[in-house]
Design a protein around this motif. Structure first.
Motif, PDB file in Angstrom:
ATOM      1  N   PRO A 188      -0.121   5.944 -16.573  1.00 12.38           N
ATOM      2  CA  PRO A 188       1.163   5.598 -17.183  1.00 12.38           C
ATOM      3  C   PRO A 188       2.102   4.935 -16.177  1.00 12.38           C
ATOM      4  O   PRO A 188       2.139   5.330 -15.008  1.00 12.38           O
ATOM      5  N   ARG A 189       2.816   3.933 -16.615  1.00 12.44           N
ATOM      6  CA  ARG A 189       3.856   3.308 -15.802  1.00 12.44           C
ATOM      7  C   ARG A 189       4.951   2.821 -16.733  1.00 12.44           C
ATOM      8  O   ARG A 189       4.707   2.574 -17.917  1.00 12.44           O
ATOM      9  N   ARG A 190       6.160   2.659 -16.165  1.00  7.40           N
ATOM     10  CA  ARG A 190       7.240   2.098 -16.964  1.00  7.40           C
ATOM     11  C   ARG A 190       7.000   0.619 -17.230  1.00  7.40           C
ATOM     12  O   ARG A 190       7.175   0.130 -18.344  1.00  7.40           O
ATOM     13  N   THR A 191       6.623  -0.102 -16.188  1.00  9.19           N
ATOM     14  CA  THR A 191       6.400  -1.543 -16.335  1.00  9.19           C
ATOM     15  C   THR A 191       5.116  -1.913 -15.618  1.00  9.19           C
ATOM     16  O   THR A 191       4.654  -1.187 -14.740  1.00  9.19           O
ATOM     17  N   GLN A 192       4.578  -3.069 -15.972  1.00  8.85           N
ATOM     18  CA  GLN A 192       3.345  -3.470 -15.309  1.00  8.85           C
ATOM     19  C   GLN A 192       3.575  -3.895 -13.868  1.00  8.85           C
ATOM     20  O   GLN A 192       2.643  -3.900 -13.071  1.00  8.85           O
ATOM     21  N   GLU A 193       4.831  -4.234 -13.523  1.00  3.56           N
ATOM     22  CA  GLU A 193       5.134  -4.605 -12.131  1.00  3.56           C
ATOM     23  C   GLU A 193       4.811  -3.464 -11.184  1.00  3.56           C
ATOM     24  O   GLU A 193       4.361  -3.669 -10.064  1.00  3.56           O
ATOM     25  N   GLU A 194       5.061  -2.237 -11.645  1.00 10.48           N
ATOM     26  CA  GLU A 194       4.800  -1.080 -10.775  1.00 10.48           C
ATOM     27  C   GLU A 194       3.329  -1.008 -10.384  1.00 10.48           C
ATOM     28  O   GLU A 194       2.992  -0.468  -9.334  1.00 10.48           O
ATOM     29  N   LEU A 195       2.459  -1.537 -11.255  1.00  7.34           N
ATOM     30  CA  LEU A 195       1.032  -1.541 -10.924  1.00  7.34           C
ATOM     31  C   LEU A 195       0.716  -2.643  -9.925  1.00  7.34           C
ATOM     32  O   LEU A 195      -0.036  -2.449  -8.973  1.00  7.34           O
ATOM     33  N   LEU A 196       1.315  -3.810 -10.161  1.00  8.07           N
ATOM     34  CA  LEU A 196       1.071  -4.945  -9.268  1.00  8.07           C
ATOM     35  C   LEU A 196       1.457  -4.578  -7.836  1.00  8.07           C
ATOM     36  O   LEU A 196       0.762  -4.923  -6.882  1.00  8.07           O
TER      37      LEU A 196
ATOM     38  N   ARG B 138       1.154  -1.846  -6.450  1.00  9.40           N
ATOM     39  CA  ARG B 138       0.143  -0.948  -5.869  1.00  9.40           C
ATOM     40  C   ARG B 138      -1.203  -1.648  -5.703  1.00  9.40           C
ATOM     41  O   ARG B 138      -2.225  -0.980  -5.477  1.00  9.40           O
ATOM     42  N   GLY B 139      -1.229  -2.955  -5.911  1.00 11.69           N
ATOM     43  CA  GLY B 139      -2.486  -3.684  -5.750  1.00 11.69           C
ATOM     44  C   GLY B 139      -3.411  -3.538  -6.943  1.00 11.69           C
ATOM     45  O   GLY B 139      -4.618  -3.722  -6.842  1.00 11.69           O
TER      46      GLY B 139
ATOM     47  N   ASP C 122       0.523 -12.043 -18.508  1.00  9.06           N
ATOM     48  CA  ASP C 122      -0.093 -12.615 -17.310  1.00  9.06           C
ATOM     49  C   ASP C 122       1.008 -13.014 -16.339  1.00  9.06           C
ATOM     50  O   ASP C 122       1.750 -13.959 -16.574  1.00  9.06           O
ATOM     51  N   ARG C 123       1.144 -12.248 -15.274  1.00 16.50           N
ATOM     52  CA  ARG C 123       2.210 -12.534 -14.316  1.00 16.50           C
ATOM     53  C   ARG C 123       1.680 -13.255 -13.071  1.00 16.50           C
ATOM     54  O   ARG C 123       2.347 -13.339 -12.069  1.00 16.50           O
ATOM     55  N   GLY C 124       0.446 -13.697 -13.154  1.00 14.88           N
ATOM     56  CA  GLY C 124      -0.101 -14.462 -12.036  1.00 14.88           C
ATOM     57  C   GLY C 124      -0.312 -13.617 -10.808  1.00 14.88           C
ATOM     58  O   GLY C 124      -1.131 -12.710 -10.819  1.00 14.88           O
ATOM     59  N   GLY C 125       0.468 -13.871  -9.779  1.00 14.84           N
ATOM     60  CA  GLY C 125       0.231 -13.317  -8.439  1.00 14.84           C
ATOM     61  C   GLY C 125       0.256 -11.805  -8.370  1.00 14.84           C
ATOM     62  O   GLY C 125       0.749 -11.110  -9.249  1.00 14.84           O
ATOM     63  N   VAL C 126      -0.292 -11.290  -7.316  1.00 18.89           N
ATOM     64  CA  VAL C 126      -0.337  -9.860  -7.064  1.00 18.89           C
ATOM     65  C   VAL C 126       0.565  -9.575  -5.875  1.00 18.89           C
ATOM     66  O   VAL C 126       0.576 -10.320  -4.901  1.00 18.89           O
ATOM     67  N   ALA C 127       1.342  -8.519  -5.975  1.00 20.52           N
ATOM     68  CA  ALA C 127       2.285  -8.226  -4.904  1.00 20.52           C
ATOM     69  C   ALA C 127       1.564  -7.757  -3.649  1.00 20.52           C
ATOM     70  O   ALA C 127       2.025  -7.976  -2.541  1.00 20.52           O
TER      71      ALA C 127
ATOM     72  N   GLU D 184       6.595   5.177   1.678  1.00 23.28           N
ATOM     73  CA  GLU D 184       6.410   4.198   0.593  1.00 23.28           C
ATOM     74  C   GLU D 184       5.295   4.611  -0.374  1.00 23.28           C
ATOM     75  O   GLU D 184       4.949   3.843  -1.266  1.00 23.28           O
ATOM     76  N   GLY D 185       4.717   5.775  -0.135  1.00 22.96           N
ATOM     77  CA  GLY D 185       3.614   6.192  -1.012  1.00 22.96           C
ATOM     78  C   GLY D 185       2.327   5.439  -0.723  1.00 22.96           C
ATOM     79  O   GLY D 185       1.482   5.287  -1.595  1.00 22.96           O
ATOM     80  N   ASN D 186       2.166   4.975   0.532  1.00 24.85           N
ATOM     81  CA  ASN D 186       0.920   4.314   0.922  1.00 24.85           C
ATOM     82  C   ASN D 186      -0.213   5.337   0.887  1.00 24.85           C
ATOM     83  O   ASN D 186      -0.119   6.392   1.521  1.00 24.85           O
ATOM     84  N   ARG D 187      -1.271   5.032   0.158  1.00 21.60           N
ATOM     85  CA  ARG D 187      -2.373   5.985   0.028  1.00 21.60           C
ATOM     86  C   ARG D 187      -3.571   5.624   0.901  1.00 21.60           C
ATOM     87  O   ARG D 187      -4.616   6.242   0.805  1.00 21.60           O
ATOM     88  N   ARG D 188      -3.415   4.600   1.718  1.00 24.83           N
ATOM     89  CA  ARG D 188      -4.517   4.208   2.599  1.00 24.83           C
ATOM     90  C   ARG D 188      -4.018   4.051   4.027  1.00 24.83           C
ATOM     91  O   ARG D 188      -3.923   2.939   4.547  1.00 24.83           O
ATOM     92  N   PRO D 189      -3.678   5.152   4.699  1.00 18.98           N
ATOM     93  CA  PRO D 189      -3.190   5.050   6.068  1.00 18.98           C
ATOM     94  C   PRO D 189      -4.320   4.639   7.021  1.00 18.98           C
ATOM     95  O   PRO D 189      -5.493   4.841   6.719  1.00 18.98           O
ATOM     96  N   GLU D 190      -3.942   4.054   8.149  1.00 20.41           N
ATOM     97  CA  GLU D 190      -4.921   3.647   9.165  1.00 20.41           C
ATOM     98  C   GLU D 190      -5.198   4.839  10.061  1.00 20.41           C
ATOM     99  O   GLU D 190      -4.273   5.514  10.515  1.00 20.41           O
ATOM    100  N   ILE D 191      -6.471   5.093  10.321  1.00 13.88           N
ATOM    101  CA  ILE D 191      -6.806   6.188  11.233  1.00 13.88           C
ATOM    102  C   ILE D 191      -7.396   5.584  12.504  1.00 13.88           C
ATOM    103  O   ILE D 191      -8.101   4.569  12.452  1.00 13.88           O
ATOM    104  N   GLY D 192      -7.068   6.210  13.641  1.00 15.05           N
ATOM    105  CA  GLY D 192      -7.507   5.652  14.926  1.00 15.05           C
ATOM    106  C   GLY D 192      -8.904   6.083  15.308  1.00 15.05           C
ATOM    107  O   GLY D 192      -9.138   6.564  16.419  1.00 15.05           O
ATOM    108  N   MET D 193      -9.847   5.957  14.394  1.00 14.43           N
ATOM    109  CA  MET D 193     -11.247   6.282  14.718  1.00 14.43           C
ATOM    110  C   MET D 193     -12.135   5.189  14.168  1.00 14.43           C
ATOM    111  O   MET D 193     -12.024   4.821  12.998  1.00 14.43           O
ATOM    112  N   GLU D 194     -13.020   4.722  15.014  1.00 10.94           N
ATOM    113  CA  GLU D 194     -13.959   3.654  14.630  1.00 10.94           C
ATOM    114  C   GLU D 194     -14.858   4.156  13.478  1.00 10.94           C
ATOM    115  O   GLU D 194     -15.392   5.260  13.540  1.00 10.94           O
ATOM    116  N   GLY D 195     -15.023   3.314  12.451  1.00 15.02           N
ATOM    117  CA  GLY D 195     -15.986   3.647  11.394  1.00 15.02           C
ATOM    118  C   GLY D 195     -15.532   4.763  10.455  1.00 15.02           C
ATOM    119  O   GLY D 195     -16.345   5.383   9.788  1.00 15.02           O
TER     120      GLY D 195
END
Lengths: 412, 454
Positions: free
Chosen positions: B157-165, B167-168, B217-222, B264-275
């Motif tokens: 569920p979202r209020r608008t489709q922009e909220e999805l864009l 988030r990728g 269709d809003r074209g680009g992705v944020a 910002e609710g980033n769900r893919r943080p960078e971890i400092g470990m190779e692989g």
């Protein structure tokens, strides 16, 4: 604690079970004579087997009993078999027989949710599939075989109502609907919603009218089908399915089978591609079947035509009569201390082909056999006549009963 | 919630204590003294009204349709569209490389994984699309984190489709446009006089079933969100209040991680470990996601691991390390007024009667009722605030508690202790069996172990 049984499920009492077995026996005996081999598929199947287009309609899929198995962490669901034919097609693809043509018969239950809980959610069927042939003779084989089973059950004068999925599809194609829309209407017709055409607001109202008219008409000859072809006039699309249907009809005529052509009666499964038939005893639909030439390839097997039918056991059980005469069994009674002797003579009687029991069976009994406490002898009484005979040995009992004598010291 | 409060205020109900920080769940109305109200998690409301525990309820149309998707004959009537709480249930794919539309998704020969907090609507969508091969992952939350690597499609569920864009994600259809609704139990409508209460609430008649609006269709992705590389070791970290504990342990272990917890609710943080690749999801969802191979490793609670193992006894998820924080006890709870102090006593007390067992842990609860011979029992799944169910709407709770304070405050008592739970590191045994993966699993386990024991 609640002791109710699940909604939509039923117990079968001894009397009902006798009728159930009578149907099964007639079905097995007849199909075996026609060269059908009995098989059985599991009650649980993966849900995915039934979800692809051309298998079950979404309307049916929303009513299946599906759940996650104890090892279902992949999210793949299992389902209580909602249909008999699709698992048979899976089995055919999974372990193909040596010959392309296979004739299978099976007696299974299927599970579909029914909202009121008044009608059955678990249903039993006797079914047969003829895989690997798509001739008029194959269609007629299934129709006459199913009629023969019914006739063996004492149901004569069963009416065959015929339709043809290929003709319905060809007629719908004339409406030039989107592919999805045509599938939806086909599904609704098969699910038994005859009003679906009225709800349609098409670009070609005349064509819809013709279609509704054609679906509404009933005929009793191949000429009727030829007339329909002329009325609709869409030769390119209709010729092939019409020719296929006419060939089946002409063979039925030759054999004198009582049928009615009613295209709107084509209630059935989405996988039907050709002839569809329903069997009516009076107003009760006791069975039906159809041709599903696309199912096996659709499921990943080789191009293999097929057709089959099912007889609905719940409805047949209401119609057949199995008031068998009371079993001519022997009720064995013994005094305390003579249980061992009772078991021994009961065993000997059963070996000689009698029903010997220690309590009155549902069917009653023709004789009583009293065993004295001192094991000195037996008193055999004919229940109907009241005549009593005293016997000293089991052999004498058997002689009195007129059975095949198995000697007391018989090694068997 | 604030809008519902405002709506009831406008209706002149005179209700006190209905706000975000409400610590009581039972409410009285000065205007309708005969009315008793209770606060539930929104997802529980249609279930409670359909079950007949409540005559009326207010909740989003999305949760009503989620119930009806599976249980169409539920005793539920939609009375009024309340014209607030607007949103839509979208189907969405990854903005990079997902299917262009539902038809393309259905035409594919590969399996489709659908992740959603709305599993019934997702299943009915799969049936409608005639998906040949699909799996549904029921979620507690964070559906937006799943595509492209952990699911092909999400229903959320979202209020608008922009909220999805943002988030990728690319929305490909609107499954349902929803607003808040006033609903009633259909038997209550037949047998009780609810007229005054219903009339006091504004709103319009619910509209006839309309198809949802189309996705524009809003074209680009944020934002572009790349999936975790297939060859990486996939680690799931918890969202919510556990994050500071986990961050603390990672810091102590010398494992660098950026943007976790993320403002910002980033769900893919960078971890400092190779692989190694990291994704942040709900701890409740982790055991299943490790079992199905979406992750090799995860930090979750032992309570949720036990819940998973009760549902799937042979699951390939195994605990590697106790992380020794987030200690709770999982307990069986009844009302103070119940004359039983053990499971046995409860079974005796309810002999011949139905025991309603409410829990967030439905499989643990089911197992508990089974092994304790509670007879004719029903498990009621809940989505939070389970204490509110006793005594009217349930007879027994299987709950977690830290101090027992909440339980005492609601006039409840503990009759049994099932087990203790702390946070733990879990892994898929198939990943452990692969040498290349196991070396990284061992390394992480050793670092965390040192940090926990330090």
């Amino acid at each position: 604690m609640s002791l109710e049984k699940c909604k939509g499920c039923r117990d079968l009492s001894p009397g009902e079970m006798a009728r159930f077995r009578a149907i099964e026996d007639a079905f097995r005996e007849t199909t075996a004579k026609w060269g059908y081999q009995e098989v059985r598929t599991p009650t649980l199947e993966y849900l995915n087997l039934f979800t692809a287009a051309g298998t079950l309609t979404p309307g049916m899929l929303n009513r299946v009993y599906s759940f996650l198995d104890w090892d279902g962490w992949s999210g793949q669901r299992v389902v209580l078999r909602p249909d008999g034919t699709i698992p048979i097609a899976r089995m055919y693809i999974d372990s193909p027989p040596k010959e392309v043509a296979a004739r299978y018969s099976y007696v299974v239950n299927t599970f579909i949710f029914e909202e009121t809980g008044v009608k059955a959610r678990e249903r039993w069927q006797c079914a047969a599939e003829l895989i690997g042939a798509n001739t008029a003779a194959a269609n007629v084989e299934l129709i006459t075989l199913s009629l023969e089973v019914l006739s063996g059950l004492g149901l004569n004068g069963v009416e065959v109502r015929l339709s043809h999925a290929g003709i319905i599809q060809a007629l719908l194609a004339g409406l030039e609907l989107s592919h999805g829309e045509q599938d939806r209407i086909f599904d609704q017709l098969l699910d038994g919603d005859p009003d679906v055409l009225e709800k349609l607001k098409p670009d070609k109202p005349e064509l819809v009218k013709t279609l509704a008219l054609v679906l509404d008409m009933k005929g009793k000859s191949s000429g009727f089908l030829k007339n329909i072809g002329a009325m609709v006039g869409d030769a390119a699309r209709l010729d092939k399915p019409l020719a296929d249907f006419i060939a089946t009809i002409e063979l039925l005529d030759e054999l004198g089978v009582n049928y009615q052509i009613n295209l709107a009666s084509g209630r059935g499964f989405e996988y039907y591609t050709g002839m569809i038939y329903h069997l009516f005893s009076g107003e009760t639909n006791v069975g039906g079947g159809g041709r599903y030439d696309a199912l096996v390839p659709q499921m990943g097997g080789r191009e293999t035509p097929a057709a089959g039918f099912a007889l609905y056991m719940g409805r047949l059980m209401e119609l057949i009569d199995t008031d068998k005469p009371a079993d001519a069994g022997i009720l064995i009674r013994h005094k305390p201390g003579a249980a061992g002797a009772a078991f021994v003579i009961a065993g000997q009687l059963r070996e000689s082909g009698f029903t010997a029991c220690f309590g009155a069976a549902g069917g009653g009994y023709a004789w009583t056999l009293d065993i004295a406490a001192d094991k000195a002898g037996f008193v055999l009484t004919n229940v109907a006549g009241g005549k009593k005979t005293t016997c000293r040995t089991p052999t004498e009992v058997l002689v009195q009963l007129g059975g095949n004598i198995v000697a007391e010291d018989s090694p068997t | 919630m604030a809008q519902t409060a405002a709506m009831l205020e406008a209706a002149g109900w005179g209700i006190d204590g209905y706000h975000v920080n409400a610590c009581i769940y039972r409410l009285k109305s000065t205007r309708f003294p005969a009315l008793a109200a209770k606060i539930f998690h929104e997802k529980d409301i249609p279930v409670q009204v359909a079950a007949g525990n409540y005559d009326l309820g207010v909740c989003g149309l999305d949760w009503i349709e989620e119930l009806l998707a599976k249980y169409r004959s539920s005793a539920l009537v939609k009375l009024k569209n309340l014209d607030y709480g607007q949103g839509a249930l979208f189907t969405a794919v990854s903005a990079t490389g997902g299917a262009a539309n539902l038809a393309e998704l259905a035409a594919g020969r590969n399996g489709v994984r659908i992740a959603s907090e709305y599993p019934n609507l997702a299943e009915s969508l799969a049936a409608r699309l005639r998906l040949r091969c699909f799996s549904i992952f029921p979620l507690w939350g964070a559906a937006e984190a799943y595509p492209p690597d952990s699911a092909e499609l999400v229903v959320l569920p979202r209020r608008t489709q922009e909220e999805l864009l943002e988030r990728g994600l690319r929305p490909i259809s609107r499954l349902l446009d929803f607003k808040a609704y006033l609903i009633a139990n259909s038997d209550s409508i037949k047998d009780k006089d609810l007229a005054e209460v219903v009339a006091s609430i504004g709103g319009s008649l619910p509209p006839a079933d309309e198809p949802p609006a189309a996705v524009e269709d809003r074209g680009g992705v944020a934002r572009i969100v790349p999936g975790m590389p297939a060859e990486d070791l996939k680690l799931a970290l918890p969202d919510g209040h556990q994050q500071r504990h986990v961050r603390g342990i990672l810091d102590k272990a010398g494992i660098k991680i950026s943007d976790y917890p993320s403002a910002e609710g980033n769900r893919r943080p960078e971890i400092g470990m190779e692989g190694v690749a990291v994704k942040v999801i709900r701890p409740q969802d982790m055991p299943l996601q490790v079992a199905n191979g979406n992750f090799d490793l995860a930090i979750t609670g032992r309570d949720w691991l036990a819940e998973h193992h009760h549902q799937f006894p042979q699951s390939p998820v195994t605990q590697l390390l106790d992380l020794k924080y987030g200690w709770v006890r999982v307990v069986a709870v009844v009302s103070q007024d119940v004359a039983a102090d053990s499971a046995e006593g409860l079974a005796d007390l309810y002999r011949g009667k139905c025991i309603r067992v409410a829990s967030e842990y439905i499989n643990i609860a089911d197992h508990y009722a089974r092994v304790n011979h509670l007879g004719d029992y029903r498990v009621i799944p809940t989505w939070g605030a389970t204490e509110a169910f006793l005594p009217e709407d349930a007879d027994l709770l299987i709950e977690n508690t830290e101090t027992g304070g909440t339980i005492a405050r609601h006039n409840l008592k503990i009759i049994d202790k099932l087990f203790e739970s702390t946070a733990c590191l879990v892994a898929n045994t198939a990943s452990i069996a692969k040498a290349a993966r196991n070396s990284r699993i061992k390394k992480i386990t050793a670092l965390l172990k040192k940090a926990v024991e330090a």
